[in-house]
Scaffold this motif. Sequence first.
Motif, PDB file in Angstrom:
ATOM      1  N   PHE A 164       0.832  -1.212   0.000  1.00  0.00           N
ATOM      2  CA  PHE A 164       0.000   0.000   0.000  1.00  0.00           C
ATOM      3  C   PHE A 164       0.856   1.247   0.000  1.00  0.00           C
ATOM      4  N   PHE A 165       1.855   1.291   0.902  1.00  0.00           N
ATOM      5  CA  PHE A 165       2.688   2.484   1.004  1.00  0.00           C
ATOM      6  C   PHE A 165       3.752   2.555  -0.087  1.00  0.00           C
ATOM      7  N   SER A 166       4.422   1.467  -0.366  1.00  0.00           N
ATOM      8  CA  SER A 166       5.541   1.520  -1.315  1.00  0.00           C
ATOM      9  C   SER A 166       5.064   1.731  -2.756  1.00  0.00           C
ATOM     10  N   ARG A 167       3.893   1.223  -3.083  1.00  0.00           N
ATOM     11  CA  ARG A 167       3.366   1.376  -4.438  1.00  0.00           C
ATOM     12  C   ARG A 167       2.351   2.514  -4.542  1.00  0.00           C
ATOM     13  N   ASN A 168       2.190   3.244  -3.450  1.00  0.00           N
ATOM     14  CA  ASN A 168       1.320   4.428  -3.414  1.00  0.00           C
ATOM     15  C   ASN A 168      -0.094   4.083  -3.893  1.00  0.00           C
ATOM     16  N   GLU A 169      -0.671   3.056  -3.260  1.00  0.00           N
ATOM     17  CA  GLU A 169      -1.955   2.534  -3.714  1.00  0.00           C
ATOM     18  C   GLU A 169      -3.137   3.363  -3.211  1.00  0.00           C
ATOM     19  N   MET A 170      -4.259   3.190  -3.903  1.00  0.00           N
ATOM     20  CA  MET A 170      -5.535   3.744  -3.446  1.00  0.00           C
ATOM     21  C   MET A 170      -6.541   2.601  -3.381  1.00  0.00           C
ATOM     22  N   TRP A 171      -7.182   2.451  -2.223  1.00  0.00           N
ATOM     23  CA  TRP A 171      -8.164   1.392  -2.036  1.00  0.00           C
ATOM     24  C   TRP A 171      -9.571   1.969  -2.005  1.00  0.00           C
ATOM     25  N   SER A 172     -10.489   1.290  -2.643  1.00  0.00           N
ATOM     26  CA  SER A 172     -11.899   1.650  -2.540  1.00  0.00           C
ATOM     27  C   SER A 172     -12.425   1.214  -1.179  1.00  0.00           C
ATOM     28  N   ALA A 173     -13.626   1.658  -0.856  1.00  0.00           N
ATOM     29  CA  ALA A 173     -14.246   1.231   0.402  1.00  0.00           C
ATOM     30  C   ALA A 173     -14.387  -0.285   0.434  1.00  0.00           C
ATOM     31  N   GLU A 174     -14.764  -0.873  -0.694  1.00  0.00           N
ATOM     32  CA  GLU A 174     -14.945  -2.327  -0.754  1.00  0.00           C
ATOM     33  C   GLU A 174     -13.626  -3.067  -0.555  1.00  0.00           C
ATOM     34  N   GLN A 175     -12.563  -2.570  -1.178  1.00  0.00           N
ATOM     35  CA  GLN A 175     -11.252  -3.193  -0.973  1.00  0.00           C
ATOM     36  C   GLN A 175     -10.820  -3.078   0.480  1.00  0.00           C
ATOM     37  N   ALA A 176     -11.004  -1.894   1.053  1.00  0.00           N
ATOM     38  CA  ALA A 176     -10.595  -1.674   2.436  1.00  0.00           C
ATOM     39  C   ALA A 176     -11.383  -2.563   3.391  1.00  0.00           C
ATOM     40  N   LEU A 177     -12.647  -2.814   3.084  1.00  0.00           N
ATOM     41  CA  LEU A 177     -13.445  -3.738   3.890  1.00  0.00           C
ATOM     42  C   LEU A 177     -12.907  -5.153   3.748  1.00  0.00           C
TER      43      LEU A 177
END
Length: 263
Positions: A164-177
């Motif tokens: 998440f941090f090294s690839r500078n990712e963005m997660w949707s609410a569904e992914q985060a769940l």
Amino acid sequence: MELTAFKFSIENHVARITLAQGERGNPFDLAFCSDFNKIATECDNNRDVRAVIIDAEGKYFSVGGDLKSLATGTQEASSHFVKAATSTLHMGISRLARMDAPVIFKTDALVAGGAVALASGADFVLAGPNAKFYAAFAGIGFSCDSGSSYYLPRRVGLRRAFSFFSRNEMWSAEQALDYGLVSEIHSSEELEDKSAALANELASGPTYTFGKLKNLFLETFQTPLETQLEMEARALTDCTRTQDTWSAVQAVANKKKAVFEYK
């Protein structure tokens, strides 16, 4: 309490911490960090607070660090800014983590940088369908702060947190769940009511016991089994010495509903 970056209130034992610089994207500037520490200290010290909701005004929950302040002036000034900001912010994060009252993080918007740490450090995260969680740090060559390296691996696992941090990712609410960062997803229309209902439920519960649970879970990944067992035994013993627990034991034994008053 004089605040610049937040609104703060306590009603029916629920404290509400609202990021209030929505027109600026609620950046983590010096005022934000100072205010956050003041509020966290009040929540920790005020026994009228038995649950906390963290939410935000504006289009974004928070865009993360205050890049305008970082980019202004010299490189040395930016270094000083980071140390000054984190010194107060991190103290506030520690106090929210160690206090008895559970913390609910509520969002239906973009959560970036240090704000992801606030989410991962909360005891519950309630998200709307528009919520997104963006790493942000590596995009400007920064490592993470605000407890990100402590909390996010505990929520989603070490490998996923590093990605998440090294690839500078963005997660949707569904992914985060799915990954374990978000507790529940609700419609935008229901999110406030669901958050308030959860806060009221928690505020009527055994607040002192919640504090013991929070501290046990903070230690669990770095404590040997036998030490953790002893800490559990001591926490249980401490609970039995409170009037709340003793009254609850008596009530349930007599087939009555337990009432907790945080005493």
